[in-house]
Design a protein around this motif. Structure first.
Motif, PDB file in Angstrom:
ATOM      1  N   THR A  50      43.466  22.725 -15.766  1.00 22.88           N
ATOM      2  CA  THR A  50      44.661  22.757 -14.908  1.00 22.88           C
ATOM      3  C   THR A  50      44.303  22.192 -13.537  1.00 22.88           C
ATOM      4  OG1 THR A  50      44.084  25.042 -14.445  1.00 22.88           O
ATOM      5  CG2 THR A  50      45.909  24.684 -15.974  1.00 22.88           C
ATOM      6  N   GLY A  51      43.500  21.123 -13.539  1.00 21.21           N
ATOM      7  CA  GLY A  51      43.096  20.492 -12.275  1.00 21.21           C
ATOM      8  C   GLY A  51      43.945  19.273 -11.984  1.00 21.21           C
ATOM      9  N   TRP A  52      43.370  18.374 -11.210  1.00 23.09           N
ATOM     10  CA  TRP A  52      44.113  17.189 -10.770  1.00 23.09           C
ATOM     11  C   TRP A  52      44.561  16.311 -11.931  1.00 23.09           C
ATOM     12  CZ3 TRP A  52      45.932  16.147  -6.069  1.00 23.09           C
ATOM     13  CH2 TRP A  52      45.427  16.873  -4.985  1.00 23.09           C
ATOM     14  N   ALA A  53      43.631  16.032 -12.852  1.00 24.18           N
ATOM     15  CA  ALA A  53      43.945  15.087 -13.926  1.00 24.18           C
ATOM     16  C   ALA A  53      45.006  15.666 -14.862  1.00 24.18           C
ATOM     17  CB  ALA A  53      42.673  14.757 -14.703  1.00 24.18           C
ATOM     18  N   THR A  80      41.866  20.850  -3.978  1.00 22.20           N
ATOM     19  CA  THR A  80      40.451  20.866  -3.562  1.00 22.20           C
ATOM     20  C   THR A  80      40.153  20.213  -2.205  1.00 22.20           C
ATOM     21  OG1 THR A  80      40.172  18.978  -5.018  1.00 22.20           O
ATOM     22  CG2 THR A  80      39.425  21.105  -5.839  1.00 22.20           C
ATOM     23  N   CYS A 118      37.796  26.554 -23.075  1.00 20.15           N
ATOM     24  CA  CYS A 118      37.441  25.931 -24.341  1.00 20.15           C
ATOM     25  C   CYS A 118      35.932  26.032 -24.493  1.00 20.15           C
ATOM     26  CB  CYS A 118      37.897  24.477 -24.331  1.00 20.15           C
ATOM     27  SG  CYS A 118      37.228  23.560 -25.708  1.00 20.15           S
ATOM     28  N   ASP A 357      36.909  14.072 -13.552  1.00 24.24           N
ATOM     29  CA  ASP A 357      35.469  14.142 -13.282  1.00 24.24           C
ATOM     30  C   ASP A 357      34.605  14.268 -14.535  1.00 24.24           C
ATOM     31  OD1 ASP A 357      36.135  14.069 -10.658  1.00 24.24           O
ATOM     32  OD2 ASP A 357      35.330  16.037 -10.131  1.00 24.24           O
ATOM     33  N   ALA A 452      33.990  10.340  -8.475  1.00 24.18           N
ATOM     34  CA  ALA A 452      34.582  11.589  -8.981  1.00 24.18           C
ATOM     35  C   ALA A 452      35.511  12.128  -7.906  1.00 24.18           C
ATOM     36  CB  ALA A 452      33.477  12.591  -9.306  1.00 24.18           C
ATOM     37  N   THR A 453      36.716  11.591  -7.849  1.00 23.91           N
ATOM     38  CA  THR A 453      37.663  12.030  -6.825  1.00 23.91           C
ATOM     39  C   THR A 453      39.002  12.401  -7.457  1.00 23.91           C
ATOM     40  OG1 THR A 453      38.525   9.810  -6.465  1.00 23.91           O
ATOM     41  CG2 THR A 453      36.675  10.489  -5.065  1.00 23.91           C
ATOM     42  N   ALA A 454      39.773  13.165  -6.679  1.00 22.45           N
ATOM     43  CA  ALA A 454      41.106  13.546  -7.124  1.00 22.45           C
ATOM     44  C   ALA A 454      41.980  12.295  -7.289  1.00 22.45           C
ATOM     45  CB  ALA A 454      41.717  14.491  -6.101  1.00 22.45           C
ATOM     46  N   TYR A 534      47.724  14.770   4.018  1.00 21.27           N
ATOM     47  CA  TYR A 534      47.437  15.944   3.196  1.00 21.27           C
ATOM     48  C   TYR A 534      48.628  16.891   3.113  1.00 21.27           C
ATOM     49  CZ  TYR A 534      42.820  14.420   2.061  1.00 21.27           C
ATOM     50  OH  TYR A 534      41.794  13.690   1.534  1.00 21.27           O
TER      51      TYR A 534
HETATM   52  P1  FAD Z   1      39.326  19.707 -11.684  1.00 23.57           P
HETATM   53  O1  FAD Z   1      40.361  19.462 -10.650  1.00 23.57           O
HETATM   54  O2  FAD Z   1      38.031  20.318 -11.260  1.00 23.57           O
HETATM   55  O3  FAD Z   1      39.971  20.573 -12.834  1.00 23.57           O
HETATM   56  C1  FAD Z   1      39.234  21.024 -13.939  1.00 23.57           C
HETATM   57  C2  FAD Z   1      40.047  22.077 -14.663  1.00 23.57           C
HETATM   58  O4  FAD Z   1      39.417  22.379 -15.895  1.00 23.57           O
HETATM   59  C3  FAD Z   1      40.153  23.386 -13.898  1.00 23.57           C
HETATM   60  O5  FAD Z   1      41.456  23.895 -14.040  1.00 23.57           O
HETATM   61  C4  FAD Z   1      39.160  24.282 -14.598  1.00 23.57           C
HETATM   62  O6  FAD Z   1      39.472  25.652 -14.484  1.00 23.57           O
HETATM   63  C5  FAD Z   1      39.325  23.795 -16.024  1.00 23.57           C
HETATM   64  N1  FAD Z   1      38.202  24.097 -16.907  1.00 23.57           N
HETATM   65  C6  FAD Z   1      36.902  24.209 -16.609  1.00 23.57           C
HETATM   66  N2  FAD Z   1      36.196  24.493 -17.699  1.00 23.57           N
HETATM   67  C7  FAD Z   1      37.066  24.565 -18.712  1.00 23.57           C
HETATM   68  C8  FAD Z   1      36.935  24.832 -20.107  1.00 23.57           C
HETATM   69  N3  FAD Z   1      35.770  25.080 -20.667  1.00 23.57           N
HETATM   70  N4  FAD Z   1      38.061  24.830 -20.858  1.00 23.57           N
HETATM   71  C9  FAD Z   1      39.279  24.587 -20.314  1.00 23.57           C
HETATM   72  N5  FAD Z   1      39.445  24.320 -19.009  1.00 23.57           N
HETATM   73  C10 FAD Z   1      38.355  24.309 -18.226  1.00 23.57           C
HETATM   74  N6  FAD Z   1      38.782  14.183  -4.069  1.00 23.57           N
HETATM   75  C11 FAD Z   1      39.547  13.363  -3.341  1.00 23.57           C
HETATM   76  O7  FAD Z   1      40.080  12.389  -3.896  1.00 23.57           O
HETATM   77  N7  FAD Z   1      39.760  13.567  -2.001  1.00 23.57           N
HETATM   78  C12 FAD Z   1      39.220  14.617  -1.347  1.00 23.57           C
HETATM   79  O8  FAD Z   1      39.417  14.792  -0.148  1.00 23.57           O
HETATM   80  C13 FAD Z   1      38.408  15.515  -2.089  1.00 23.57           C
HETATM   81  N8  FAD Z   1      37.851  16.577  -1.477  1.00 23.57           N
HETATM   82  C14 FAD Z   1      37.132  17.471  -2.213  1.00 23.57           C
HETATM   83  C15 FAD Z   1      36.609  18.599  -1.587  1.00 23.57           C
HETATM   84  C16 FAD Z   1      35.881  19.531  -2.318  1.00 23.57           C
HETATM   85  C17 FAD Z   1      35.325  20.730  -1.641  1.00 23.57           C
HETATM   86  C18 FAD Z   1      35.674  19.328  -3.709  1.00 23.57           C
HETATM   87  C19 FAD Z   1      34.896  20.331  -4.521  1.00 23.57           C
HETATM   88  C20 FAD Z   1      36.174  18.200  -4.335  1.00 23.57           C
HETATM   89  C21 FAD Z   1      36.901  17.265  -3.594  1.00 23.57           C
HETATM   90  N9  FAD Z   1      37.428  16.113  -4.204  1.00 23.57           N
HETATM   91  C22 FAD Z   1      38.207  15.261  -3.474  1.00 23.57           C
HETATM   92  C23 FAD Z   1      37.128  15.809  -5.609  1.00 23.57           C
HETATM   93  C24 FAD Z   1      38.234  16.309  -6.524  1.00 23.57           C
HETATM   94  O9  FAD Z   1      38.486  17.668  -6.311  1.00 23.57           O
HETATM   95  C25 FAD Z   1      37.826  16.124  -7.976  1.00 23.57           C
HETATM   96  O10 FAD Z   1      37.470  14.793  -8.187  1.00 23.57           O
HETATM   97  C26 FAD Z   1      38.996  16.513  -8.869  1.00 23.57           C
HETATM   98  O11 FAD Z   1      39.206  17.891  -8.780  1.00 23.57           O
HETATM   99  C27 FAD Z   1      38.748  16.118 -10.315  1.00 23.57           C
HETATM  100  O12 FAD Z   1      39.865  16.482 -11.047  1.00 23.57           O
HETATM  101  P2  FAD Z   1      39.727  17.003 -12.549  1.00 23.57           P
HETATM  102  O13 FAD Z   1      41.093  17.227 -13.028  1.00 23.57           O
HETATM  103  O14 FAD Z   1      38.829  16.099 -13.304  1.00 23.57           O
HETATM  104  O15 FAD Z   1      38.916  18.370 -12.420  1.00 23.57           O
END
Ligand code: FAD
Length: 564
Positions: A50-53, A80, A118, A357, A452-454, A534
């Motif tokens: 439930t993250g960005w992607a 984040t 998972c 990511d 690895a960015t949002a 933001y």
């Molecule tokens: P995430 O957003 O991390 O989401 C992952 C999801 O998967 C979460 O809901 C988690 O609970 C879930 N999950 C984990 N394990 C499991 C499992 N086993 N089964 C099911 N679900 C699971 N990026 C920018 O572009 N600009 C910024 O300014 C920026 N600042 C940041 C500041 C900080 C402090 C951090 C930590 C990151 C920052 N980023 C920024 C990077 C950005 O947050 C990540 O690149 C982004 O969150 C990646 O999105 P995602 O959906 O891949 O993963």
């Protein structure tokens, strides 16, 4: 005439995923009955995370054609980029999260959410095995499996300690909302301990030495936030120890913010020097103990140890165990992250996608293919192409890889049509291809993958939902490029990343930004740009209102120093 051209290709794309069952990391071997929520002929889509992607994928997905189930151990979305602000109470934790059920509600409850993680992906049987971490004393089984027709893996990454001894035990991290809350409490603990009676001055100084490992955007932003918190708020409530506080930022490379323009790196270094934040570049952390952090200098190999009160470890991301296990099952065990093709499908698998990511498009392979196309066009090995040949090759590359942007040596970005115009409109008859250098821009130079960015994660989610929405249409009317080897066309255009720039807040109401078109901006006005961007990027009006309210509260009353 022979004209040398430097062509820089910038690429981006996505990936995919799968599932398995049976044994799991540390979990017992389970055989669970499959729940079947299918009542219609709709294809079953399981989304992990439930993250960005994943949220950007769900936001635009047309659920009239799919039965969608979302699995995540977090029942909320976290913004984040504002986590560093949460560490110091500039913004409250609840202001940057949105309950996932609010997001689902918009879909009239047709997207199902299961709060669980998972444990295993089974690509052969198209199942995912999940376990909920909800209190086991509550009635019912915590483990279950789900069938899927399509799986979207978007589970992000975890912190990377590089197996450095003592890091897991003695460092704090800044990845999740809970981490930020933990840091906030720990900072206050350090101050409260330092003002207790009967401590030596040395002990007070040690408790008030804050160390940040990692000079990337997160480490730098946290150092800046901490400096502001201490100097704007805490010194007023702990005046007796105000001269004993120190902040050190450790970076193994030669500069902090080394993925940014050099002007931004040096601006940040100078600002930190003025603020009294010590920046130790060229230092590699070897181990961390309860009181000391031990390093080696990169130039002379000397051992350096410094006492600390608190260490925040922020040195990049690593692969989650469930993804590692999946990669081993599908023959990607020797890779760092899950590889996908340009359509975000996990390489070698159908119906499993990976975004954000936890995955990366295999950029290196694309560059090799493009290089081969240019070389193949130079049939007589002369190292030159005629204008006509050159245009053919460029067109070929563009059709096959629409995500590739061509840049001229001048560093100015030209859309391909402009490039063709430029070449076509000149009196040049030949292009010397020996001068070609294929390079990647907006791509992590060390890993040759997208950062690895949002920003990447969101664009991948939007792209994938658009593919899902037009899946049927594109089967009969494919819109993608010609298939490189097997002939025919791909159903969809490949994913293309558009880099929209990046910010680095540096504290004291100053920020630096790298904006599209190689535009660099630094200072107070950039901080205001950061505030507006933001605020506008918040996922709901509720969080937007809360975040702006927090900023206002901080301006008027300062940050809160209670340890709750
Ligand atoms: P995430 O957003 O991390 O989401 C992952 C999801 O998967 C979460 O809901 C988690 O609970 C879930 N999950 C984990 N394990 C499991 C499992 N086993 N089964 C099911 N679900 C699971 N990026 C920018 O572009 N600009 C910024 O300014 C920026 N600042 C940041 C500041 C900080 C402090 C951090 C930590 C990151 C920052 N980023 C920024 C990077 C950005 O947050 C990540 O690149 C982004 O969150 C990646 O999105 P995602 O959906 O891949 O993963």
């Amino acid at each position: 005439y022979s004209t040398k051209l430097l062509v820089i290709c910038s690429i981006s794309s996505g990936g995919l995923l799968a599932y398995a069952d049976s044994n799991t990391n540390g979990a017992k071997s389970i055989s669970v009955p499959c729940q079947n929520y299918e009542t219609t002929q709709k294809k079953k889509v399981v989304v992990l995370g439930t993250g960005w992607a994943s949220t950007s994928f769900l936001k635009d997905l047309d659920i009239s054609s799919y039965d969608v189930q979302v699995v995540s151990p977090r029942n909320y979305f976290a913004f984040t980029p504002l986590l560093p602000s949460v560490t110091c109470g500039t913004v409250e934790a609840r202001s940057i999260v949105e309950p996932v059920r609010n997001i689902i509600k918009k879909r009239n409850g047709e997207i199902k959410f299961w709060e669980a993680e998972c444990l295993k992906i089974d690509p052969d049987n198209k199942k995912v095995l999940c376990r909920s971490n909800i209190d086991e004393n509550l009635a019912g089984n915590n483990e279950f499996s789900l069938d899927f027709d399509y799986l979207v893996i978007a589970i992000g990454a975890q912190v990377n300690t590089f197996d450095t001894p003592g890091v897991l035990e003695h460092c704090l991290f800044l990845k999740e909302v809970e981490d930020a809350q933990r840091i906030r409490r720990s900072v206050i603990d350090c101050f409260e301990k330092a003002v207790l009676p009967e401590l030596t001055e040395e002990e007070r100084k040690t408790n008030l030495h804050f160390v940040i490992v990692g000079g990337g955007p997160t480490g730098v932003e946290f150092a800046a936030e901490l400096h502001d918190f201490i100097h704007e708020d805490l010194v007023k409530v702990y005046p007796s120890v105000k001269d004993l506080v120190s902040i050190t930022l450790i970076q193994s490379g030669d500069h902090i913010l080394n993925t940014f323009d050099e002007r931004i790196s040096s601006f940040a270094e100078q600002k930190f020097q003025r603020d009294g934040i010590e920046v130790l570049t060229g230092h590699r952390v070897m181990s961390v103990s309860q009181r000391m952090i031990n390093m080696k200098t990169k130039s002379k190999g000397e051992d350096v140890s410094i006492p600390h009160g608190m260490v925040v470890w922020s040195t990049g991301v690593g692969t989650r165990p469930v993804v590692k296990d999946f990669m081993e099952q599908i023959g990607q065990g020797n890779r760092r992250v899950l590889a996908t093709d340009e359509w975000l499908k996990v390489k070698g698998l159908e119906d499993i996608y990976a975004l954000g990511d936890c995955a990366t498009v295999d950029q290196k392979k694309i560059m090799e293919d493009i290089s081969a196309i240019f070389k193949a066009a130079d049939k007589d090995n002369s190292g030159t192409l005629t204008i006509e040949e050159f245009i053919d090759v460029v067109e070929d590359v563009v059709i096959r890889y629409p995500q590739v942007e061509l840049h001229l040596k001048s560093k100015h970005l030209f859309e391909v049509t402009d490039l063709l115009k430029d070449v076509d409109g000149s009196d040049r008859e030949e292009i010397d291809i020996e001068g070609f250098k294929l390079a990647l821009s907006h791509v992590d130079k060390q890993t040759k993958s997208l950062p690895a960015t949002a920003q990447v994660a969101v664009q991948q989610g939007v792209y994938l939902s658009s593919c899902f929405n037009k899946r049927e249409k594109c089967k009969s009317e494919p819109e993608g490029p010609r298939k490189f080897r097997s002939g025919g066309r791909h159903d969809f255009r490949p994913f293309r990343y558009r880099h929209l720039g990046q910010f680095a807040p540096l504290g004291g109401e100053q920020a630096a930004a790298e904006l599209p078109g190689d535009w660099v901006s630094m200072g107070r006005s950039t901080q205001w740009l950061w505030y507006s961007i933001y605020a506008s990027k918040q996922v709901s009006w509720r969080t937007r209102f809360l975040v702006i309210g927090d900023w206002g509260r901080r301006f008027i009353f300062g940050r809160d120093s209670s340890r709750i």
